[in-house]
Design an enzyme around this catalytic site. Structure first.
Site, PDB file in Angstrom:
ATOM      1  N   VAL A  20      34.814  33.383  55.035  1.00  0.00           N
ATOM      2  CA  VAL A  20      36.270  33.357  54.841  1.00  0.00           C
ATOM      3  C   VAL A  20      36.985  33.214  56.184  1.00  0.00           C
ATOM      4  O   VAL A  20      37.913  32.392  56.323  1.00  0.00           O
ATOM      5  CB  VAL A  20      36.752  34.633  54.105  1.00  0.00           C
ATOM      6  N   LYS A 110      38.018  44.028  48.929  1.00  0.00           N
ATOM      7  CA  LYS A 110      38.186  44.821  47.688  1.00  0.00           C
ATOM      8  C   LYS A 110      37.398  46.118  47.726  1.00  0.00           C
ATOM      9  O   LYS A 110      37.808  47.109  47.133  1.00  0.00           O
ATOM     10  CB  LYS A 110      37.792  44.012  46.451  1.00  0.00           C
ATOM     11  N   GLY A 139      39.711  35.541  44.338  1.00  0.00           N
ATOM     12  CA  GLY A 139      39.887  34.556  45.415  1.00  0.00           C
ATOM     13  C   GLY A 139      41.224  33.852  45.400  1.00  0.00           C
ATOM     14  O   GLY A 139      42.280  34.476  45.571  1.00  0.00           O
ATOM     15  N   LYS A 210      37.154  45.032  41.873  1.00  0.00           N
ATOM     16  CA  LYS A 210      38.288  44.180  41.487  1.00  0.00           C
ATOM     17  C   LYS A 210      38.982  44.738  40.243  1.00  0.00           C
ATOM     18  O   LYS A 210      40.214  44.725  40.149  1.00  0.00           O
ATOM     19  CB  LYS A 210      37.804  42.758  41.241  1.00  0.00           C
ATOM     20  N   GLY A 312      34.343  31.585  47.661  1.00  0.00           N
ATOM     21  CA  GLY A 312      34.155  30.454  48.579  1.00  0.00           C
ATOM     22  C   GLY A 312      35.165  30.522  49.705  1.00  0.00           C
ATOM     23  O   GLY A 312      36.243  31.120  49.556  1.00  0.00           O
TER      24      GLY A 312
HETATM   25  N1  LIG Z   1      33.082  34.825  50.361  1.00  0.00           N
HETATM   26  C1  LIG Z   1      33.944  34.889  49.376  1.00  0.00           C
HETATM   27  O1  LIG Z   1      33.951  34.053  48.473  1.00  0.00           O
HETATM   28  C2  LIG Z   1      34.962  35.991  49.319  1.00  0.00           C
HETATM   29  C3  LIG Z   1      35.982  35.911  48.362  1.00  0.00           C
HETATM   30  C4  LIG Z   1      36.949  36.915  48.279  1.00  0.00           C
HETATM   31  C5  LIG Z   1      36.875  37.982  49.155  1.00  0.00           C
HETATM   32  N2  LIG Z   1      35.871  38.037  50.062  1.00  0.00           N
HETATM   33  C6  LIG Z   1      35.870  39.179  50.977  1.00  0.00           C
HETATM   34  O2  LIG Z   1      36.147  38.701  52.279  1.00  0.00           O
HETATM   35  C7  LIG Z   1      35.486  39.501  53.231  1.00  0.00           C
HETATM   36  C8  LIG Z   1      34.602  38.606  54.108  1.00  0.00           C
HETATM   37  O3  LIG Z   1      33.682  37.939  53.281  1.00  0.00           O
HETATM   38  P1  LIG Z   1      32.782  36.747  53.830  1.00  0.00           P
HETATM   39  O4  LIG Z   1      32.202  36.117  52.631  1.00  0.00           O
HETATM   40  O5  LIG Z   1      33.548  35.934  54.803  1.00  0.00           O
HETATM   41  O6  LIG Z   1      31.643  37.575  54.586  1.00  0.00           O
HETATM   42  P2  LIG Z   1      30.723  37.085  55.788  1.00  0.00           P
HETATM   43  O7  LIG Z   1      29.562  38.014  55.826  1.00  0.00           O
HETATM   44  O8  LIG Z   1      30.468  35.627  55.704  1.00  0.00           O
HETATM   45  O9  LIG Z   1      31.665  37.323  57.062  1.00  0.00           O
HETATM   46  C9  LIG Z   1      31.927  38.584  57.619  1.00  0.00           C
HETATM   47  C10 LIG Z   1      31.862  38.395  59.128  1.00  0.00           C
HETATM   48  O10 LIG Z   1      32.343  39.577  59.754  1.00  0.00           O
HETATM   49  C11 LIG Z   1      31.538  39.790  60.909  1.00  0.00           C
HETATM   50  N3  LIG Z   1      31.644  41.190  61.313  1.00  0.00           N
HETATM   51  C12 LIG Z   1      31.062  42.254  60.761  1.00  0.00           C
HETATM   52  N4  LIG Z   1      31.416  43.372  61.433  1.00  0.00           N
HETATM   53  C13 LIG Z   1      32.235  42.977  62.418  1.00  0.00           C
HETATM   54  C14 LIG Z   1      32.943  43.671  63.443  1.00  0.00           C
HETATM   55  N5  LIG Z   1      32.830  44.989  63.574  1.00  0.00           N
HETATM   56  N6  LIG Z   1      33.704  42.958  64.281  1.00  0.00           N
HETATM   57  C15 LIG Z   1      33.805  41.623  64.143  1.00  0.00           C
HETATM   58  N7  LIG Z   1      33.172  40.911  63.195  1.00  0.00           N
HETATM   59  C16 LIG Z   1      32.398  41.599  62.350  1.00  0.00           C
HETATM   60  C17 LIG Z   1      30.144  39.383  60.475  1.00  0.00           C
HETATM   61  O11 LIG Z   1      29.344  39.089  61.612  1.00  0.00           O
HETATM   62  C18 LIG Z   1      30.454  38.147  59.642  1.00  0.00           C
HETATM   63  O12 LIG Z   1      30.450  36.962  60.414  1.00  0.00           O
HETATM   64  C19 LIG Z   1      34.743  40.573  52.437  1.00  0.00           C
HETATM   65  O13 LIG Z   1      35.557  41.710  52.326  1.00  0.00           O
HETATM   66  C20 LIG Z   1      34.563  39.919  51.086  1.00  0.00           C
HETATM   67  O14 LIG Z   1      34.410  40.856  50.043  1.00  0.00           O
HETATM   68  C21 LIG Z   1      34.921  37.067  50.176  1.00  0.00           C
HETATM   69  N1  LIG Z   2      31.040  37.529  45.866  1.00  0.00           N
HETATM   70  C1  LIG Z   2      32.279  37.363  45.210  1.00  0.00           C
HETATM   71  C2  LIG Z   2      33.235  36.662  46.130  1.00  0.00           C
HETATM   72  C3  LIG Z   2      34.625  36.782  45.688  1.00  0.00           C
HETATM   73  O1  LIG Z   2      35.103  38.064  45.834  1.00  0.00           O
HETATM   74  C4  LIG Z   2      32.066  36.528  43.954  1.00  0.00           C
HETATM   75  O2  LIG Z   2      30.965  36.052  43.732  1.00  0.00           O
HETATM   76  O3  LIG Z   2      32.994  36.385  43.171  1.00  0.00           O
HETATM   77 NA    NA Z   3      43.553  36.278  44.140  1.00  0.00          NA
END
Ligand SMILES: NC(=O)c1ccc[n+]([C@@H]2O[C@H](COP(=O)([O-])OP(=O)(O)OC[C@H]3O[C@@H](n4cnc5c(N)ncnc54)[C@H](O)[C@@H]3O)[C@@H](O)[C@H]2O)c1
Ligand SMILES: N[C@@H](CCO)C(=O)O
Ligand code: NA
Length: 442
Positions: A20, A110, A139, A210, A312
């Site tokens: 993200v 979340k 998302g 969620k 995503g």
């Molecule tokens: N991927 C999705 O589709 C999605 C959708 C909705 C919400 N989210 C939420 O978004 C957030 C991030 O998800 P993501 O998929 O990008 O995860 P990800 O694991 O790809 O990215 C998280 C990043 O944070 C970094 N990180 C961890 N601890 C850290 C710190 N102390 N300082 C700096 N960087 C640090 C990690 O190295 C990693 O690169 C989560 O809370 C997730 O639940 C993700």
């Molecule tokens: N891992 C979560 C990302 C969105 O929060 C999903 O699959 O829906």
């Molecule tokens: Na939303």
């Protein structure tokens, strides 16, 4: 806000540069001109906190000197802090420090909000800043702001949704291609849908968090992840998917939030996440791939449906940027978004009181009186049977016959059905209760 050459600018700090975070960084840089026009002030990315500086990020249009491993320092010099690290700590401490230093906050986290949202709301109130988190549920789909703002004058009764992309992807692939469970989870991870630890998706923790956020906003009541009854999809078998097909149903992981009156006459909130069969004709059955959809039923508005990409990098970044623009506009024009609304303070109902229909598959002996004994177990526990189907199987070696009984019940409470399953387990002609699945939306 700070000023450069007399011009106000909004300083944005980004915490995390994963799936993200990297999409957010790209959008902030590439859409800078449009964002400036929409907000009325330029947005300046002042730093990106990462865990390792050594990682190659040359694909991102971001100057290398913006990356830092000192997140704690970064949050002290921003107007808006965007947290996309995930997890409880250090995310919580960083956000609390950011707010204390006067920054508003956008988070997609979340897990943190469902565990400790009130602490974050209180910090936002104390500092007079905004706390926005549209990306945390479904998302890209605008669902939390409609709930916090557009529906703020109505009376929400029910929220029913597919809010986890990974599990929807897995169940959809199992239904359409017959692919195995492990294989499709790995595919979901490669596509950036699944959380780093897919247990959170597969076991329903992500959807439960969620559901807690949706229920809190819908019913103006604090609901935590721990308040949510949760079952994941790891026990869903190919046989369950086939059984659903035989009933012209599909299996979906549903989040169900209801404001309802329990068996004891007390009005409360029921929140559950579990796999369920739904008819193929139901609108949620056509939610395919990693898409999400949320139904909202409100007293005056009636039924509303929200549909789109729930996971995503880019879709999630879209929701993050939307929040960022809303907050930045407040910083330019003055004012704040809504804070916590938990005045209704309704009790959380025990899952035993929730009502649904059930599909049971039983392995039984094939001899006279078996159906009567099975029916008696249902009668004794006050669960009414809607349909019964029986398939006889002959053991190729011994020639012995056994029967598979598929029973669908009328609506019953979870507590009554649990008693039925106990009674069936003690009925000697029942070799095994092979599976029990809820049937929703029929
Ligand atoms: N991927 C999705 O589709 C999605 C959708 C909705 C919400 N989210 C939420 O978004 C957030 C991030 O998800 P993501 O998929 O990008 O995860 P990800 O694991 O790809 O990215 C998280 C990043 O944070 C970094 N990180 C961890 N601890 C850290 C710190 N102390 N300082 C700096 N960087 C640090 C990690 O190295 C990693 O690169 C989560 O809370 C997730 O639940 C993700
Ligand atoms: N891992 C979560 C990302 C969105 O929060 C999903 O699959 O829906
Ligand atoms: Na939303």
């Amino acid at each position: 806000m700070s000023k450069t050459n007399g011009e106000k600018r909004i300083r944005v700090a980004l915490l995390g540069c994963g799936v993200v975070g990297s999409a957010v960084a790209r959008m902030l840089i590439e859409s800078a001109d449009d964002l400036r026009s929409r907000i009325g002030a330029p947005v300046e990315l002042v730093g990106i906190a990462v865990r390792r500086l050594a990682k190659d990020r040359t694909d991102l249009p971001v100057p290398a000197d913006l990356f830092t491993t000192d997140a704690a320092e970064l949050v002290t010099r921003a107007d808006i802090v965007v947290e996309v690290i995930g997890g409880i700590e250090p995310a919580r401490s960083l956000l609390l420090s950011a707010m204390k230093h006067g920054a508003s906050v956008v988070t997609a986290n979340k897990a943190l909000l469902a565990e400790d949202g009130p602490t974050l709301y209180a910090a936002a109130d104390a500092a007079g800043v905004d706390l926005y988190f549209e990306a945390a549920v479904a998302g890209a789909i605008p669902i939390l702001r409609p709930m916090r703002e557009s529906l703020a004058g109505d009376d929400v009764r029910k929220v029913l949704g597919i809010v986890n992309g990974t599990t929807n992807f897995v169940l959809d692939k199992m239904d359409t291609t017959g692919a195995g469970f492990e294989e499709t989870v790995a595919q979901a991870q490669a596509l950036g849908y699944a959380e780093a630890d897919p247990t959170a998706d597969v076991e329903g923790f992500d959807a439960a968090a969620k559901a807690a956020l949706l229920a809190s906003l819908a019913f103006h009541t604090r609901v935590t992840g721990a308040d949510v009854f949760r079952e994941g999809i790891s026990d869903v078998t190919a046989a369950d998917i086939a059984a659903a097909k035989a009933m012209d149903c599909v299996v979906k992981l549903l989040a169900i939030c209801e404001r309802t009156t329990g068996a004891d006459g007390i009005e409360g909130v029921s929140v559950r996440v579990h796999p369920a069969m739904i008819p193929r004709t139901h609108p949620l059955a056509s939610v395919r791939d990693a898409y999400n959809a949320v139904f909202v039923e409100a007293r005056a508005a009636g039924q509303l449906m929200f549909y789109g990409r729930g996971a995503g990098g880019d879709p999630t970044a879209s929701a993050v940027l939307g929040d960022l623009v809303a907050i930045a506009r407040h910083q330019v024009a003055g004012g704040r978004g809504p804070g916590e609304s938990a005045y209704a303070d309704l009790p959380i109902l025990d899952v035993g009181q929730s009502l649904t229909r059930y599909h049971l598959s039983l392995d039984v002996e094939d001899r006279p009186g078996v159906l009567a004994q099975v029916a008696q177990a249902f009668a004794d526990t006050d669960v009414s049977i809607e349909t019964v189907r029986q398939h006889i199987r002959t053991n190729a070696g011994t020639g012995a016959k056994r029967a598979n009984l598929v029973i669908v019940t009328h609506t019953a409470t979870e507590a009554a059905l649990a008693a039925t399953v106990d009674a069936l387990s003690e009925t000697d002609c029942v070799a095994e209760v092979v599976s029990v699945m809820r049937v929703e939306g029929a």
